[in-house]
Design a protein around this motif. Sequence first.
Motif, mmCIF file in Angstrom:
data_model
loop_
_atom_site.group_PDB
_atom_site.id
_atom_site.type_symbol
_atom_site.label_atom_id
_atom_site.label_comp_id
_atom_site.label_asym_id
_atom_site.label_seq_id
_atom_site.Cartn_x
_atom_site.Cartn_y
_atom_site.Cartn_z
ATOM 1 N N UNK A 1 10.747 7.994 -4.020
ATOM 2 C CA UNK A 1 10.299 9.305 -3.546
ATOM 3 C C UNK A 1 11.186 10.371 -4.176
ATOM 4 N N UNK A 2 10.703 11.613 -4.161
ATOM 5 C CA UNK A 2 11.430 12.701 -4.782
ATOM 6 C C UNK A 2 11.103 12.837 -6.263
ATOM 7 N N UNK A 3 11.608 13.917 -6.841
ATOM 8 C CA UNK A 3 11.428 14.203 -8.266
ATOM 9 C C UNK A 3 12.787 14.215 -8.946
ATOM 10 N N UNK A 4 12.796 13.919 -10.254
ATOM 11 C CA UNK A 4 14.027 13.966 -11.044
ATOM 12 C C UNK A 4 13.694 14.501 -12.430
ATOM 13 N N UNK B 1 10.337 13.378 -13.808
ATOM 14 C CA UNK B 1 9.956 12.084 -13.253
ATOM 15 C C UNK B 1 9.411 12.275 -11.841
ATOM 16 N N UNK B 2 8.316 11.569 -11.556
ATOM 17 C CA UNK B 2 7.619 11.665 -10.268
ATOM 18 C C UNK B 2 7.710 10.340 -9.522
ATOM 19 N N UNK B 3 7.401 10.332 -8.219
ATOM 20 C CA UNK B 3 7.442 9.074 -7.467
ATOM 21 C C UNK B 3 6.627 7.968 -8.144
ATOM 22 N N UNK B 4 7.248 6.794 -8.273
ATOM 23 C CA UNK B 4 6.610 5.667 -8.944
ATOM 24 C C UNK B 4 7.068 5.478 -10.372
ATOM 25 N N UNK B 5 7.716 6.497 -10.954
ATOM 26 C CA UNK B 5 8.188 6.391 -12.332
ATOM 27 C C UNK B 5 9.412 5.488 -12.428
ATOM 28 N N UNK B 6 9.561 4.846 -13.580
ATOM 29 C CA UNK B 6 10.769 4.089 -13.900
ATOM 30 C C UNK B 6 11.597 4.942 -14.845
ATOM 31 N N UNK B 7 12.838 5.205 -14.476
ATOM 32 C CA UNK B 7 13.723 6.064 -15.262
ATOM 33 C C UNK B 7 14.648 5.194 -16.097
ATOM 34 N N UNK B 8 14.779 5.536 -17.370
ATOM 35 C CA UNK B 8 15.705 4.818 -18.241
ATOM 36 C C UNK B 8 15.053 3.843 -19.198
ATOM 37 N N UNK B 9 13.726 3.836 -19.271
ATOM 38 C CA UNK B 9 13.033 2.862 -20.136
ATOM 39 C C UNK B 9 13.414 3.028 -21.601
ATOM 40 N N UNK B 10 13.542 4.271 -22.060
ATOM 41 C CA UNK B 10 13.817 4.490 -23.484
ATOM 42 C C UNK B 10 15.191 3.986 -23.894
ATOM 43 N N UNK C 1 0.815 -1.208 0.000
ATOM 44 C CA UNK C 1 0.000 0.000 0.000
ATOM 45 C C UNK C 1 0.855 1.268 0.000
ATOM 46 N N UNK C 2 2.150 1.152 0.345
ATOM 47 C CA UNK C 2 3.025 2.309 0.391
ATOM 48 C C UNK C 2 3.899 2.443 -0.851
ATOM 49 N N UNK C 3 3.843 1.478 -1.735
ATOM 50 C CA UNK C 3 4.719 1.470 -2.898
ATOM 51 C C UNK C 3 4.196 2.397 -3.986
ATOM 52 N N UNK C 4 5.032 3.373 -4.373
ATOM 53 C CA UNK C 4 4.626 4.303 -5.438
ATOM 54 C C UNK C 4 4.539 3.596 -6.778
ATOM 55 N N UNK C 5 5.435 2.659 -7.030
ATOM 56 C CA UNK C 5 5.414 1.982 -8.331
ATOM 57 C C UNK C 5 4.166 1.111 -8.463
ATOM 58 N N UNK C 6 3.714 0.513 -7.369
ATOM 59 C CA UNK C 6 2.483 -0.281 -7.410
ATOM 60 C C UNK C 6 1.284 0.632 -7.657
#
Length: 247
Positions: free
Chosen positions: A57-60, A77-86, A4-9
């Motif tokens: 957590x945090x922004x990038x 990028x916002x909490x829960x985002x995956x960075x580097x997909x492209x 319930x606390x996971x941003x990616x979920x």
Amino acid sequence: MGHEKSCIIRHFSHYCSLNEDEKQLLNNLEESPSEVKAGTLLWQMGDNANEFCTLRSGWAYSYRHLENGDRQILEVFLPGDIIGLREFAFAQRLENVRMINDGVICHFPHRRMLELFRQSLTLTSVMFAIGSRQQALLTERLVNIARRSARQKMAHFLHEMYLRLRQTNDDISGHFRLPLSQEQLADILGLSPVHVSRTFSALSEDGLVFRDRHNVTIPDLDALSVEGEFDAAYLTDNVRPLLYASA
């Protein structure tokens, strides 16, 4: 970390319902968290591209430097985002990525993504949907920079950030924290810092947006949508019909 606390979920759940096994697979991507400070460079162009990272957590933001020294910010990028997909299909990093504020990131190698693909059709479908959405975000950013007025650029960007944040945070209602400096906003929107300040003032005078340092209030989201010619279709799509059809 509890599901319930996971941003990616919460991020993936925006696209479709997840069962407990799928939530655990995503939770595993947030193992070995690392605390990072504002301004930390996560990677730079030309580095080896052999892993992703999740933003717990945090922004990038990702960006490129031009030959004249100017900077163009490409994505936020916002909490829960995956960075580097492209960069999954490339050997080297195509852009620089830096933290906007303090946060927590979790690195995981490309092979973990392949393991996820083998174990879950649902998560594979959502991953492709997220990749498609990232492309749509860049397309909107291009149109915003190239063809809209300063007022429209700002209104459109603020509306987009509000909706993106609300997708993983139900408590947001008309106001949110925007931890971006005027210089960063200028490099996102293709404006000067002075023009950013004047545009905020103009929108505030018209009652569309109010800003108190990093806190933004939007009293009338519909009015802001009209000002920015905003169409939320690129943020509200999901893969539910596809998954249900294949069930």
